[in-house]
Scaffold this motif. Structure first.
Motif, PDB file in Angstrom:
ATOM      1  N   GLN A  46     -21.204  96.350 -72.761  1.00  0.00           N
ATOM      2  CA  GLN A  46     -22.053  95.416 -72.040  1.00  0.00           C
ATOM      3  C   GLN A  46     -22.594  96.114 -70.788  1.00  0.00           C
ATOM      4  N   VAL A  47     -23.899  96.054 -70.628  1.00  0.00           N
ATOM      5  CA  VAL A  47     -24.542  96.703 -69.482  1.00  0.00           C
ATOM      6  C   VAL A  47     -24.531  95.757 -68.296  1.00  0.00           C
ATOM      7  N   GLN A  48     -24.096  96.275 -67.162  1.00  0.00           N
ATOM      8  CA  GLN A  48     -24.139  95.506 -65.922  1.00  0.00           C
ATOM      9  C   GLN A  48     -24.758  96.356 -64.831  1.00  0.00           C
ATOM     10  N   LEU A  49     -25.642  95.737 -64.087  1.00  0.00           N
ATOM     11  CA  LEU A  49     -26.285  96.388 -62.942  1.00  0.00           C
ATOM     12  C   LEU A  49     -26.032  95.519 -61.718  1.00  0.00           C
ATOM     13  N   VAL A  50     -25.515  96.131 -60.666  1.00  0.00           N
ATOM     14  CA  VAL A  50     -25.174  95.376 -59.461  1.00  0.00           C
ATOM     15  C   VAL A  50     -25.839  96.031 -58.257  1.00  0.00           C
ATOM     16  N   GLU A  51     -26.739  95.281 -57.636  1.00  0.00           N
ATOM     17  CA  GLU A  51     -27.455  95.787 -56.469  1.00  0.00           C
ATOM     18  C   GLU A  51     -26.719  95.449 -55.180  1.00  0.00           C
ATOM     19  N   SER A  52     -26.956  96.250 -54.174  1.00  0.00           N
ATOM     20  CA  SER A  52     -26.445  95.982 -52.830  1.00  0.00           C
ATOM     21  C   SER A  52     -27.330  96.698 -51.837  1.00  0.00           C
ATOM     22  N   GLY A  53     -27.160  96.362 -50.561  1.00  0.00           N
ATOM     23  CA  GLY A  53     -27.878  97.064 -49.510  1.00  0.00           C
ATOM     24  C   GLY A  53     -29.047  96.317 -48.907  1.00  0.00           C
ATOM     25  N   GLY A  54     -29.371  95.156 -49.443  1.00  0.00           N
ATOM     26  CA  GLY A  54     -30.456  94.395 -48.860  1.00  0.00           C
ATOM     27  C   GLY A  54     -30.082  93.839 -47.496  1.00  0.00           C
ATOM     28  N   GLY A  55     -31.067  93.286 -46.821  1.00  0.00           N
ATOM     29  CA  GLY A  55     -30.812  92.713 -45.513  1.00  0.00           C
ATOM     30  C   GLY A  55     -32.098  92.429 -44.776  1.00  0.00           C
ATOM     31  N   SER A  56     -31.957  92.163 -43.490  1.00  0.00           N
ATOM     32  CA  SER A  56     -33.103  91.857 -42.642  1.00  0.00           C
ATOM     33  C   SER A  56     -33.293  92.970 -41.627  1.00  0.00           C
ATOM     34  N   VAL A  57     -34.525  93.453 -41.533  1.00  0.00           N
ATOM     35  CA  VAL A  57     -34.854  94.504 -40.581  1.00  0.00           C
ATOM     36  C   VAL A  57     -36.198  94.193 -39.956  1.00  0.00           C
ATOM     37  N   GLN A  58     -36.458  94.850 -38.841  1.00  0.00           N
ATOM     38  CA  GLN A  58     -37.767  94.733 -38.225  1.00  0.00           C
ATOM     39  C   GLN A  58     -38.719  95.748 -38.839  1.00  0.00           C
ATOM     40  N   ALA A  59     -39.982  95.467 -38.708  1.00  0.00           N
ATOM     41  CA  ALA A  59     -40.995  96.383 -39.221  1.00  0.00           C
ATOM     42  C   ALA A  59     -40.776  97.778 -38.634  1.00  0.00           C
ATOM     43  N   GLY A  60     -40.915  98.774 -39.501  1.00  0.00           N
ATOM     44  CA  GLY A  60     -40.664 100.146 -39.095  1.00  0.00           C
ATOM     45  C   GLY A  60     -39.253 100.618 -39.373  1.00  0.00           C
TER      46      GLY A  60
END
Length: 125
Positions: free
Chosen positions: A1-15
């Motif tokens: 069974q293939v599983q893909l788990v993302e991480s690392g997103g968040g809120s940042v300011q432009a630039g």
């Protein structure tokens, strides 16, 4: 069974910068293609970046060229998306995706068989 788990997103300011990670299980990168896609509210899912491990070839959407970089760590079975100089228009849910083989349209969502759950990226002005 293939599983893909993302991480690392968040809120940042432009630039600002973020690095997304996608850990894969049940799927090997060799001679297969991995991609990052994003979807903003009310918009269609669009391809951001793709890499084909067989030849080390990468593809990028015009809107992110020069700012985003996709890389593979075969030892960790993880694909990364380094996002630099982020803009408010980069705000979206980001998805990792995988497909077997390397032919076809690398940034087309319909070409991919497996998807992660997504990670939110929000860029404020």
């Amino acid at each position: 069974q293939v599983q893909l788990v993302e991480s690392g997103g968040g809120s940042v300011q432009a630039g600002g910068n973020l690095r997304l990670s996608c850990g894969a299980s049940g799927f090997t990168f060799m001679y297969n293609r991995m991609g990052w896609f994003r979807q903003a509210p009310g918009k269609e899912r669009e391809g951001v970046a793709s890499v084909y491990s067989g030849a080390g070839l990468t593809n990028y959407a015009d809107s992110v060229k020069g700012r985003f970089t996709i890389t593979l760590d075969n030892a960790k079975n993880t694909v990364y998306l380094q996002m630099n100089s982020l803009k408010p228009e980069d705000t979206a849910m980001y998805y990792c995706a995988a497909r077997r083989g390397g032919s076809g349209r690398p940034l087309s969502p319909t070409e991919y068989n497996y998807w992660g759950q997504g990670t939110q990226v929000t860029v404020s002005s």
